[in-house]
Design an enzyme around this catalytic site. Structure first.
Site, PDB file in Angstrom:
ATOM      1  N   HIS A 157      23.503  15.608 -21.964  1.00  0.00           N
ATOM      2  CA  HIS A 157      24.923  15.876 -22.199  1.00  0.00           C
ATOM      3  C   HIS A 157      25.559  14.755 -22.993  1.00  0.00           C
ATOM      4  CE1 HIS A 157      25.804  19.664 -20.304  1.00  0.00           C
ATOM      5  NE2 HIS A 157      24.956  19.347 -19.353  1.00  0.00           N
ATOM      6  N   ARG A 418      19.404  28.579 -23.649  1.00  0.00           N
ATOM      7  CA  ARG A 418      20.822  28.847 -23.371  1.00  0.00           C
ATOM      8  C   ARG A 418      21.584  28.954 -24.671  1.00  0.00           C
ATOM      9  NH1 ARG A 418      25.969  25.832 -20.683  1.00  0.00           N
ATOM     10  NH2 ARG A 418      25.380  24.071 -21.989  1.00  0.00           N
ATOM     11  N   GLU A 542      31.633  30.599 -15.611  1.00  0.00           N
ATOM     12  CA  GLU A 542      32.122  29.227 -15.705  1.00  0.00           C
ATOM     13  C   GLU A 542      33.577  29.030 -15.293  1.00  0.00           C
ATOM     14  OE1 GLU A 542      30.176  27.106 -19.272  1.00  0.00           O
ATOM     15  OE2 GLU A 542      30.135  29.234 -19.819  1.00  0.00           O
ATOM     16  N   ASP A 582      33.437  23.592 -15.933  1.00  0.00           N
ATOM     17  CA  ASP A 582      34.538  24.316 -16.581  1.00  0.00           C
ATOM     18  C   ASP A 582      35.507  24.897 -15.568  1.00  0.00           C
ATOM     19  OD1 ASP A 582      34.249  24.577 -19.681  1.00  0.00           O
ATOM     20  OD2 ASP A 582      32.219  24.706 -18.909  1.00  0.00           O
ATOM     21  N   ARG A 624      25.821  21.795 -11.566  1.00  0.00           N
ATOM     22  CA  ARG A 624      26.581  20.660 -11.050  1.00  0.00           C
ATOM     23  C   ARG A 624      26.487  19.483 -12.006  1.00  0.00           C
ATOM     24  NH1 ARG A 624      24.372  18.339  -6.474  1.00  0.00           N
ATOM     25  NH2 ARG A 624      26.365  17.913  -5.468  1.00  0.00           N
ATOM     26  N   ARG A 757      35.266  19.925 -24.155  1.00  0.00           N
ATOM     27  CA  ARG A 757      34.184  20.146 -23.205  1.00  0.00           C
ATOM     28  C   ARG A 757      34.525  19.478 -21.875  1.00  0.00           C
ATOM     29  NH1 ARG A 757      29.881  22.485 -25.058  1.00  0.00           N
ATOM     30  NH2 ARG A 757      29.510  22.584 -27.299  1.00  0.00           N
TER      31      ARG A 757
END
Length: 938
Positions: A157, A418, A542, A582, A624, A757
């Site tokens: 991330h 994804r 989300e 989110d 998570r 984000r």
């Protein structure tokens, strides 16, 4: 003399101090070595500057000394860019070294408990004993694990700040600290300290920051280092512990690793078919090279001679099949067999990855075509050793290798794919347009889309038109699907199992992916025939709104003709992913937690009641994050707090950012965290009550959620100027410039909170020590729920909340996480960031509102739990915070000062301003140091 009443407390304090003395000794040792290295490398003046800043920071924290604050400000403003960088590096590295000392102490304390015969909550031994005490039979435990699926999934991330070079050096230091506990002579300790000094010197002279943007390939290598350091050796040990505790049961792989890095292209244009192929090849290479190393070592250990032992016929055949004709090994069947196996595995390595093995006793040949073939050979060796009473030689290396091959195969970890639902829609629309089936797919309503997509899934013909000029986007997306199809044939069925659809908002989002799978052969047959799918199509819900409609979407999906039959023929598994980040950014911490809880219950009930879903296993995948604001917190409590009936031996959860390093860099701690997942899953499945929480609890939680949602949205989304405040009073702009991730921090080039984000949103609040996503809204919700103080309603509602905290795992875990995040929040530090807001009235107005909500939340938590002091029930974390915060604070103060300088220079002039390079570097180093000190990112 202390009174009798106070003596026990004194004894307890002394015992705690004695227990923690090794930790303090390690921290002091590493701090002293770091100080000496700074003196040697930077000079006495630099060292004394660091020490002066530390003293002022401590005075500012502990005493809120106004004079110390003024002296502190004056000193910080006087620092040159070079001095600031040096000071920041010093405090950052101290945080890193303190982490190493703490990790070692966790392992040390566990060893003490094990030697004393006591078990720690969360350990596998504790869980098995607890299950035994509750009358759960070993066969029930074994059956749960045989049908279980537990998978931590590593993700990359945009807030992962550690360089691999730093991680490797820190692993070396951790190894030396561990070794130090077993040293007895002064000479040994001096030699150990010299090695520590060498590694700390290496750290000091190793660049902490990346000067080029992190690539997906870099992220892949970072993740793979944890397999080499921890997973490949520690996961087999967990199986071994279970087999010892539950004799007579041979468990199929239920605990296995997952990975997103290289397959997650949601918002990351750098993930392509090429990176997917690279990720799979590198994963395979790490697994195969580990097996090669172990087989080579076994060859050295299994020197058994036919003159001294009788082997089985199968073992003789395996030895005879080896191309090893060396006369010196003629009577050593195991060595001959292992030489042949090494040659086969080396050929497999070359075939799957294009790389070469390091050693060749004989030329690579006759590659294994599947892990099962390698397993069969290893089991032949084990059976033969047992046959001639050499079973003692199986346990040290052969048995763990057999288990590793069964778990990791030739693929190492399951790689998920994804992508966002809107990207699938664009590809499908273009395919349909070129095929002249539908000119404007985007204009169709949901019912029309479903009808069209089901019809196309019932048609065996592909959509692609030969020679058509498709856009780069469509070609690239289809290439991913094609690469996945090829990968399954190459690396095996477990290499890729899940296709995750971000932003799932409708049934057509699921059907579009099925259509794309069909287009490349990942789905074979037709929906009205005998269709099967190689991948599990997994929706990701989300936002708060998405979570609320998740059960309806899944119910409508399974109601479509042929869908349930397709799932049953394809393995009868359905993963549903739930997004914590989110939903938190959308509705706040409590509402996010509650809506996730409700969605889980509704999904499980829907699957249980829906006739079409009978026989299909539902598995929830928890997205998570590291911080509480993104669903983080202790995994053990989080799993036990899941709604009754929602675990059932099945759980996947993401591991993200700095949390991966803190959990898995140290092998012992890594095994402890993996054990915790297994232990909690067993307890949640076999011990948790099946009945729902009392109606009064559920109604109260719903009320709190509604009130919390209003308070959170009111502050974050409805307060004028809040977005401007956020971009000014946190380092979000500077984070976006830092080369710490391969994808951008925002989905769109705007300053709207909606487009940001969730990960950098949480990361920025954490850096400025507000941690707003982890607590905002709860205080106002509780005060409104309780009503006016002194009224009967207030007393009744408070009694109810206290009862919920005592009796309901969900509520207790939410409050425990809230307690942790409040303890890590420091509004005294946060107030320094308000100085960066140019509009002083705006800064004061917003910060006053934030502070008021924080104080309401502090008061509400104390009211419910009865604990006025934070972390009263978690002394280990309280101790950790007490030790490390005085060393994190200077990083924050310096970060504010350098951000002030940086922002004072117009963006177009920064590249020509000579001081700006050092200033920018200092900011980025401080971000790294604060993240390391807080031990989580976004």
């Amino acid at each position: 003399m202390p009174s009798k009443k106070t003596a026990p407390a004194s004894k307890k304090s002394a015992a705690v101090a004695d227990k923690n003395q090794p930790l303090m000794d390690d921290i002091r040792l590493l701090g002293r070595i770091l100080g000496e290295v700074i003196r040697e490398q930077e000079g006495r003046e630099a060292y004394e500057l660091v020490e002066r800043i530390r003293q002022l920071a401590v005075a500012y924290r502990l005493k809120r000394d106004a004079q110390a604050g003024k002296s502190f400000d004056k000193l910080l403003k006087s620092l040159s860019g070079e001095q600031a960088v040096s000071v920041i590096r010093a405090f950052s590295y101290f945080s890193h070294l303190a982490n190493i000392a703490e990790d070692r102490h966790h392992v040390r304390r566990r060893e003490v408990h094990e030697r004393a015969g006591s078990m720690q909550e969360g350990s596998l031994a504790f869980a098995l004993e607890k299950l035994h005490e509750h009358g759960v039979r070993p066969t029930e435990i074994a059956r749960t694990l045989q049908h279980g699926f537990i998978s931590p999934v590593l993700t990359a991330h945009p807030t992962e700040v550690q360089r691999k070079s730093i991680l490797d050096a820190e692993r070396a230091i951790a190894g030396l600290i561990e070794t130090r506990d077993a040293l007895h002579t002064e000479r040994e300790r001096r030699d150990n300290e010299a090695l520590l000094r060498a590694r700390v010197t290496q750290l000091w002279q190793t660049r902490m920051l990346r000067y080029s943007k992190l690539t997906v390939a870099d992220e892949i290598e970072n993740a793979l280092s944890y397999y080499q350091a921890t997973f490949l050796r520690e996961i087999p040990k967990i199986y071994e512990e279970l087999e010892e505790a539950l004799p007579g049961h041979d468990f199929k792989p239920f605990l296995r690793m997952g990975n997103w890095i290289g397959g997650d292209r949601d918002g990351n244009p750098n993930v392509t078919a090429t990176t997917l192929r690279h990720a799979l090849k590198r994963q395979s290479e790490v697994a195969l090279r580990f097996y090669l190393t172990e087989i080579h070592a076994l060859g050295g250990e299994l020197s058994i001679s036919l003159r001294l032992a009788h082997i089985t016929p199968e073992m003789q055949a395996l030895a005879e099949s080896s191309p090893d004709t060396n006369e010196h090994r003629k009577d050593e069947p195991y060595r001959r067999a292992l030489t042949g196996m090494y040659a086969r595995l080396a050929a497999t390595l070359h075939e799957l990855t294009g790389t070469e093995a390091l050693r060749h006793a004989v030329a690579p040949q006759n590659a294994y075509t599947s892990p099962d073939q390698l397993l069969a050979d290893l089991k032949t060796i084990a059976a033969s050793l047992k046959f001639h009473h050499a079973e003692a030689l199986i346990a040290p290396r052969l048995k763990p290798l057999i288990r590793a091959v069964s778990v990791f195969g030739f693929h190492l970890a399951t790689l998920d794919l994804r992508q966002s639902s809107d990207q699938h829609e664009l590809v499908v629309a273009e395919l349909l347009q070129h095929a002249r089936i539908e000119a404007d797919y985007a204009a169709l309503d949901e019912a029309q889309r479903r009808e069209l997509l089901v019809r196309l899934l019932q048609d065996a013909r592909p959509l692609r038109v030969h020679g058509a000029d498709y856009s780069e986007k469509t070609v690239g997306e289809l290439a991913i699907f094609e690469a996945a199809h090829a990968a399954l044939r190459r690396f095996g069925r477990e290499a890729i199992r899940h296709y995750i659809i971000s932003h799932t908002e409708s049934v057509s989002d699921l059907l579009e992916v099925l259509l794309l799978l069909k287009e490349v052969g990942l789905m074979r047959g037709t929906l009205d025939g005998e269709a099967t799918s190689d991948l599990i199509v997994s929706p990701l819900f989300e936002t708060i709104g998405d979570l609320r409609v998740a059960p309806e979407i899944m119910s409508d999906f399974y109601a479509l003709p042929g869908i349930a039959a397709l799932l049953k023929r394809s393995g009868a598994e359905q993963d549903v992913m739930l997004g914590y980040s989110d939903s938190n950014k959308d509705g706040g911490m409590f509402t996010s937690s509650w809506e996730l809880y409700r969605a889980e219950i509704a999904l499980v009930e829907m699957f249980a009641e829906l006739p079409a879903a009978k026989g299909i296993t539902l598995r929830l995948f928890h997205g998570r994050g590291g911080t509480v604001g993104r669903g983080g917190g202790p995994s053990y409590q989080a799993i036990l707090a899941q709604p009754p009936g929602t675990v059932n031996g099945q759980i996947r959860l993401t591991e993200q950012g700095e949390v991966i390093n803190s959990k898995y860099a140290n092998p012992e701690i890594g095994r402890r965290n993996l054990e915790t997942l297994v232990a909690a899953t067993l307890e949640a499945t076999l011990l948790n009550p099946t009945k729902s929480a009392p109606k009064s609890f559920l109604e109260a939680a719903q009320s709190l959620s509604d009130l919390s949602f209003q308070a959170y949205r009111g502050l974050v989304y409805d307060t004028s100027g809040f977005a401007d405040y956020f971009f000014a009073a946190t380092p979000i702009r500077e984070i976006a410039e830092l080369n710490i991730g391969s994808r951008p921090a925002s989905r769109k080039a705007t300053r709207a909170i909606e487009d940001l984000r969730a990960i950098p949103w949480g990361f920025s609040w954490g850096q400025s020590r507000v941690a707003l996503p982890g607590w905002c809204g709860f205080g106002s919700a509780v005060l409104d729920f309780l009503g006016e103080e002194g009224t009967p309603e207030h007393g009744q509602h408070l009694t109810l909340l206290k009862k919920m905290h005592k009796q309901w795992p969900f509520f207790r875990t939410v409050l425990s996480n809230l307690d942790m995040v409040l303890a890590k929040t420091d509004l005294g530090i946060a107030e320094r960031y308000v100085e960066l807001v140019e509009d002083k009235k705006l800064g004061k107005r917003i910060f006053t509102a934030i502070k008021a909500e924080f104080e309401r939340t502090q008061a509400a938590l104390s009211l419910i739990t009865g604990d006025d002091k934070r972390l009263a029930t978690n002394p280990a974390l309280a101790r950790s915070i007490e030790h490390r915060f005085p060393y994190i604070d200077p990083l924050n103060h310096l970060q504010v000062e350098l951000m002030r300088r940086y922002r004072a220079v117009p963006a177009e002039k920064r590249s020509t301003e000579p001081t700006m390079e050092k200033v920018q570097r200092g900011i980025h180093l401080s971000i790294n140091g604060v993240a390391a000190g807080l031990r989580n990112t976004g």
